[in-house]
Design an enzyme around this catalytic site. Structure first.
Site, mmCIF file in Angstrom:
data_model
loop_
_atom_site.group_PDB
_atom_site.id
_atom_site.type_symbol
_atom_site.label_atom_id
_atom_site.label_comp_id
_atom_site.label_asym_id
_atom_site.label_seq_id
_atom_site.Cartn_x
_atom_site.Cartn_y
_atom_site.Cartn_z
ATOM 1 N N GLY A 245 39.346 39.276 27.164
ATOM 2 C CA GLY A 245 38.014 39.529 26.638
ATOM 3 C C GLY A 245 37.299 38.393 25.967
ATOM 4 N N GLU A 286 45.796 39.126 27.986
ATOM 5 C CA GLU A 286 45.560 38.909 29.420
ATOM 6 C C GLU A 286 44.109 38.539 29.692
ATOM 7 O OE1 GLU A 286 47.175 42.562 30.916
ATOM 8 O OE2 GLU A 286 45.316 43.648 30.532
ATOM 9 N N GLY A 288 41.010 36.716 31.517
ATOM 10 C CA GLY A 288 40.672 36.261 32.861
ATOM 11 C C GLY A 288 39.613 35.185 32.736
ATOM 12 N N ARG A 330 26.627 39.090 39.437
ATOM 13 C CA ARG A 330 26.635 39.360 37.999
ATOM 14 C C ARG A 330 25.227 39.456 37.387
ATOM 15 N NH1 ARG A 330 28.583 36.828 34.407
ATOM 16 N NH2 ARG A 330 29.638 38.495 33.315
ATOM 17 N N CYS A 364 17.472 39.830 50.926
ATOM 18 C CA CYS A 364 16.279 40.636 51.098
ATOM 19 C C CYS A 364 16.203 41.660 49.965
ATOM 20 C CB CYS A 364 16.325 41.324 52.458
ATOM 21 S SG CYS A 364 14.696 41.845 52.949
ATOM 22 N N GLU A 365 15.969 41.158 48.773
ATOM 23 C CA GLU A 365 15.966 41.921 47.526
ATOM 24 C C GLU A 365 14.999 41.212 46.602
ATOM 25 O OE1 GLU A 365 18.219 44.309 45.995
ATOM 26 O OE2 GLU A 365 19.227 44.703 47.901
ATOM 27 N N TYR A 392 34.821 35.935 38.292
ATOM 28 C CA TYR A 392 33.991 37.029 38.790
ATOM 29 C C TYR A 392 32.874 36.549 39.715
ATOM 30 C CZ TYR A 392 36.589 39.327 35.060
ATOM 31 O OH TYR A 392 37.599 39.794 34.259
HETATM 32 N N1 LLP Z 1 42.660 43.185 31.116
HETATM 33 C C1 LLP Z 1 42.072 44.332 31.446
HETATM 34 C C2 LLP Z 1 42.821 45.566 31.382
HETATM 35 C C3 LLP Z 1 40.743 44.340 31.868
HETATM 36 O O1 LLP Z 1 40.152 45.480 32.176
HETATM 37 C C4 LLP Z 1 40.032 43.108 31.949
HETATM 38 C C5 LLP Z 1 38.661 43.096 32.426
HETATM 39 C C6 LLP Z 1 40.701 41.927 31.605
HETATM 40 C C7 LLP Z 1 42.014 42.008 31.181
HETATM 41 C C8 LLP Z 1 40.052 40.575 31.673
HETATM 42 O O2 LLP Z 1 38.889 40.486 30.940
HETATM 43 P P1 LLP Z 1 38.232 39.038 30.708
HETATM 44 O O3 LLP Z 1 39.166 38.234 29.840
HETATM 45 O O4 LLP Z 1 38.050 38.404 32.034
HETATM 46 O O5 LLP Z 1 36.937 39.298 30.028
HETATM 47 N N2 LLP Z 1 33.290 42.030 36.451
HETATM 48 C C9 LLP Z 1 32.981 41.855 35.051
HETATM 49 C C10 LLP Z 1 34.146 41.909 34.178
HETATM 50 C C11 LLP Z 1 34.902 43.187 34.279
HETATM 51 C C12 LLP Z 1 36.021 43.134 33.373
HETATM 52 C C13 LLP Z 1 36.834 44.359 33.393
HETATM 53 N N3 LLP Z 1 38.082 44.166 32.808
HETATM 54 C C14 LLP Z 1 32.171 40.584 34.861
HETATM 55 O O6 LLP Z 1 31.818 39.961 35.845
HETATM 56 O O7 LLP Z 1 31.830 40.224 33.740
#
Ligand code: LLP
Length: 439
Positions: A245, A286, A288, A330, A364-365, A392
């Site tokens: 997060g 965790e 991302g 996004r 086309c949007e 993402y």
């Molecule tokens: N762990 C779990 C259980 C999650 O649901 C998520 C993200 C992460 C880790 C990683 O979160 P991060 O560190 O990347 O913020 N598609 C969206 C993000 C969806 C995230 C959902 N879960 C975007 O493009 O911002």
């Protein structure tokens, strides 16, 4: 508390590199810098390890599941969080041992669970009561779950300050077991009653958190839950994962907390809550986006620059790039904003003045991707890079309007390029389809 980042930590391409990449692989093109990515992961891991002795840093592969990225994350010591059988298969294909993967999912199919167990997945993060019963069945049929451990996903009931579509830890969520209404406790007790290998608890409160308060209190709440499970039921948690997060810099206005400070804050919340309990779980995170977003850019070529009359603002200048919605949804989904920079300086460049334009794609949007400042003489043919697209982007790409998904090039530590994901070919874009003979 939100503090200023010490520096702009985003990767960006130099002009020569950008030209060479565009020439070699075409545009639009995702570009990831290996050294930047490794450095980001190491910094996170060292920050985490500096404040807790036993940590598990998992890479949330939904952010970017390109095999090369998974291989780099694993080589840098990460375990891999997978949210589907597909992501698990990608991790396996990248050479990550199943035992280092954690399988998530709020609605895992039985086949997905079975596949994960067959592979010897390290952890399954359990999300609902039906899944507990299904795991109980597998346990009976197989005489155990093999090496797989179970972690209970808890919804701690905190509302993070982020886009509502990427907040997951509030009470009203499809993910996990609510702590406050007693579901979390009932779920843990049921797992234990079935003799299932529960090792601990998990929460993830939201993404792109620029204010880490929700993450802090999420950590504290699951630690308190672990404490209660010990004092009331004698269950000793050996693993606590507080999710991902941490936010990143998309535009100059974003001020994510430095990772060192962030780890200290989250770890302190957990360790304070556990003080004197005799519990010393492995602590997991965790992330991302925080690991991979700033290591990537998307390289586009400008095709059209058009100024039109616009209500309220007088005129609006559209800068159309040769990609858009299908390689980066996004802005359309979350209203996300990005920084865009010109990387080629054409001989015709005459000014350093910047103007505010609306960057749009070629779909086309009515896709106004985002507003951004660009050189006033931006012109068709210019190469531009959109920063912070390592997370993402490729993982959420589509083929809308039948545009092939872009390739991904990896800039290697020696400066050479490797094509780690090629562009869709026209043939494979239609390979899944057939026209009934009588049509
Ligand atoms: N762990 C779990 C259980 C999650 O649901 C998520 C993200 C992460 C880790 C990683 O979160 P991060 O560190 O990347 O913020 N598609 C969206 C993000 C969806 C995230 C959902 N879960 C975007 O493009 O911002």
């Amino acid at each position: 508390m939100v503090s200023a980042p010490a520096q702009d930590t985003r990767f960006r391409l130099g002009e020569e590199q950008a030209r060479a990449l565009a020439e070699q692989y075409g545009t639009p093109l995702y570009v990831l810098d290996e050294t930047h990515l490794r450095t980001r992961i190491r910094r996170y891991r060292e920050a985490f390890q500096a404040c807790y002795p036993d940590v598990d840093l998992a890479f949330a592969s939904k952010a970017n599941s390109t095999l090369a990225v998974l291989a780099i994350a694993a080589a840098e010591g990460c375990s891999i969080d997978v949210a589907s059988e597909g992501e698990l298969r990608a991790a396996l294909a990248a050479g990550v041992p199943a035992g280092r993967c954690h399988l998530h999912g709020n609605n895992k199919q039985l086949e997905e669970i079975e596949f994960a167990l067959d592979q010897g997945v390290g952890k399954i993060v359990v999300d609902h009561f039906g899944e507990i019963e299904a795991l109980g069945e597998f346990h009976r049929e197989r005489g155990g779950l093999g090496v797989t451990q179970l972690v209970l996903r808890l919804a701690p009931g905190v509302d993070p300050v982020t886009h509502e579509k990427i907040s997951t830890g509030q009470a009203d969520t499809k993910f996990g077991f609510n702590i406050a209404d007693g579901s979390g406790e009932r779920a843990a007790l049921r797992l234990l009653e079935l003799g299932l290998p529960l090792v601990g608890f998990h929460c993830h409160v939201g993404s792109q958190l620029l204010d880490p308060e929700a993450q802090r209190s999420g950590g504290e709440l699951i630690a308190r839950f672990a404490l209660r499970m010990k004092s009331e039921h004698g269950f000793e948690a050996r693993y606590l994962n507080v999710g991902g997060g941490l936010g990143v810099i998309y535009t100059d206005q974003d001020r994510p907390m430095p990772v060192e400070e962030y780890c200290r804050l989250v770890v302190k919340a957990v360790t304070r809550a556990l003080e004197g309990s005799g519990l010393h779980p492995i602590l997991g995170q965790e992330p991302g986006r925080a690991l991979v977003a700033e290591s990537g850019v998307t390289l586009y070529r400008v095709g059209v620059v058009k100024t039109v009359p616009a209500k309220e603002v007088g005129t609006r200048t559209y800068v159309a790039v040769d990609g858009g919605l299908s390689d980066n949804p996004r802005p359309a989904i979350y209203g996300s904003r990005y920084a865009i920079e010109r990387v080629s300086s054409p001989a015709t460049a005459t000014t350093k003045d910047e103007v505010l334009v609306t960057v749009c794609g070629k779909h086309c949007e009515t896709d106004r991707l985002f507003e951004a400042s660009v050189p006033a003489d931006i012109a068709p043919g210019d190469l531009v890079q959109v920063l912070t697209t390592g997370a993402y982007g490729s993982s959420m790409a589509s083929t809308y309007n039948r545009y092939p998904r872009p390739a991904t090039a990896l800039v290697r530590p020696d400066g050479s390029f490797s094509l780690v994901q090629r562009r869709d070919t026209w043939d494979e874009m239609i390979a899944r389809e057939s026209v009934p003979e009588d049509l």
